[in-house]
Design an enzyme around this catalytic site. Structure first.
Site, PDB file in Angstrom:
ATOM      1  CE  LYS A  65       4.813  -3.775 -11.885  1.00 56.52           C
ATOM      2  NZ  LYS A  65       4.214  -3.140 -10.839  1.00 56.52           N
ATOM      3  CB  SER A  83       2.202  -0.227 -12.217  1.00 58.90           C
ATOM      4  OG  SER A  83       2.929  -0.723 -11.335  1.00 58.90           O
ATOM      5  CB  SER A 136       1.092  -1.116  -8.618  1.00 57.69           C
ATOM      6  OG  SER A 136       1.181   0.130  -8.766  1.00 57.69           O
TER       7      SER A 136
END
Length: 467
Positions: A79, A154, A178
């Site tokens: 990520k 996220s 997330s």
């Protein structure tokens, strides 16, 4: 016939070790899939040639007779909130759009040491600040099952990548849901381990107190194998936990007969969409069929949104003020901009009220989990919502009382205990639904075993979006 890009993280090393395929061929198949279907910038930085060099080194060691680990040679994405040495890491923010770290995060160090080529960075909202995945650097990531829908956030880029077959392994992080929310919305598996299980360093102080690093994968065992690699103490993270004995992968074996399990449509706040409720109730019946002792029971958590904001917003404000020059606010995502005046208005009393509220949630769940080993609830209240919004404005025909109400994940960031989202089916319009499995503190192995048993009974990994 299974294509290379469709193989699980556990299957690829077996093929590589037997020299049916090379690590380079596996990487090239995944890169080709990325180039063919990358759905609206799920992957924002592709480092194929660098990963190819790492894959060549894997093949050379295989040819020399090296011992092969469970994920040896399998490409993994990171990520874009997690630092990768020499690879652009933007945090989805105009404030960091040209940042190239000089060091790897601890978990990236460990993946490299395990010979997992790092091949890509996945999209994230600005500093991970919302349950949608769009930013002013790369734009929006959309849901592979319906490109008009959000993948959640996220870690939406990571979940969309795995769902679309652009590599079976991704690493995200979870400060309020997330990992679990995008996993639910994209129909893949996501695990938030116990807080501190995977060290978080370099530290970014805004989310540090609630942030959990973890895997997003197509299968439960892929996630367990990743956890085996990434878990363990590191002195640079003072919250990191001591080593646990035994393997997380081995914990996936065995049965869950006799396990005491609580199920509730909500954790105590909010409502749930009927389509989500129907799929989750069917999944709960599967746990009963697997021999679990299931009772409908809820910890009756009052919506802790003000506790959560009190824990996070002042920290984010101070982080931004310390790290960026004056005028930084105008470059932030509007959601983060809205946090700033709230943070400025908060008093010391407000902050400590949030901390004491966190203690109360913790104590409530400690008492609840004395009776049950697992708690099942929908991961979120609705199917995937439209792209471009923070989250649902209504559930089951009624307006939400706060933007966080539809999300049943973030109380378990306040308590730090392990939680996963497993796919439990699709709505009539083809949108994924996820069930959240919450364990006692430090009990990732129970969560993984329950997830693996459910997956064996209701497999999901062979269904692919039509891209």
């Amino acid at each position: 016939m299974t294509e290379l890009w469709q193989m699980s993280g556990m299957a690829l090393p077996r093929a590589i070790a037997s020299q049916e395929v090379s690590a380079v061929e596996a990487l090239d198949a995944i890169v080709a899939r990325v180039e063919a279907v990358n759905p609206k910038v799920a992957i924002v930085t592709l480092v194929a040639e660098r990963a190819r060099e790492e894959a060549r080194a894997v093949d050379a060691r295989i040819a020399a007779g090296a011992t092969v680990g469970p994920l040896y040679g399998v490409p993994v994405s990171i990520k874009d909130l997690i630092e990768t040495k020499g690879i652009r890491t933007t945090f989805g923010s105009l404030l960091r759009q040209d940042f190239v770290p000089e060091q790897d995060a601890v978990l990236v160090e460990r993946l490299r040491a395990a010979d997992c080529p790092i091949f890509a960075k996945t999209n994230t909202p600005d500093h991970g600040g919302k349950f949608a995945t769009d930013n002013q650097v790369f734009g929006a990531t959309n849901n592979p099952w319906d490109l008009s829908r959000s993948p959640g956030g996220s870690s939406g880029g990571a979940a969309a990548q795995v769902a679309a077959g652009m590599g079976p392994l991704a690493v995200g992080n979870d400060g309020g849901g997330s990992i679990r929310v995008p996993a639910s919305m994209c129909g893949v598996y996501g695990l938030k381990p116990q807080f501190g299980r995977i060290p978080s360093w370099p530290r970014h102080n805004g989310w540090y107190i609630l942030n959990h690093e973890g895997p997003i994968t197509r299968t439960v065992r892929d996630a367990a194998a990743l956890l085996d690699i990434m878990a363990g103490p590191d002195e640079r993270d003072w919250f990191s936990l001591p080593e646990q004995t035994g393997s997380y992968l081995e914990a996936c074996d065995g049965e869950i007969k006799g396990m005491r399990v609580a199920w509730s449509p909500t954790p105590g706040y909010g409502r749930v969409d009927p389509a989500v409720l129907e799929r989750c109730q069917a999944a709960v019946r599967t746990f009963e069929e697997l021999g679990c002792i299931v009772e409908e029971a809820s910890p009756q958590i009052s919506n802790p949104d003000q506790i959560f904001l009190g824990m996070i917003v002042p920290r984010l404000l101070v982080q931004f003020e310390q790290e960026f020059p004056a005028g930084f606010a105008e470059k932030l995502d509007p959601v983060l901009q809205s946090f700033l005046p709230l943070g400025e208005q908060m008093t010391t009393r407000d902050v400590f009220a949030a901390i004491y509220g966190d203690y109360a949630v913790h104590d409530l769940l400690v008492a609840f989990f004395q009776q049950y080993e697992l708690f099942l609830t929908p991961t979120l209240a609705t199917p995937p919502y439209a792209s471009g919004i923070f989250g649902p404005s209504e559930v089951a025909g009624e307006a939400v009382s706060s933007p966080l109400e539809p999300f049943f994940t973030y109380p378990f960031n306040l308590t730090g205990q392990p939680a996963a989202s497993v796919p439990v089916g699709f709505t009539d319009s083809g949108l994924p639904v996820g069930l959240q499995i919450v364990g006692r503190r430090f009990a990732e192995k129970a969560v993984l075993r329950a997830s693996a048993c459910f997956e064996a009974a209701r497999p999901w990994a062979d269904r692919w979006p039509a891209l």
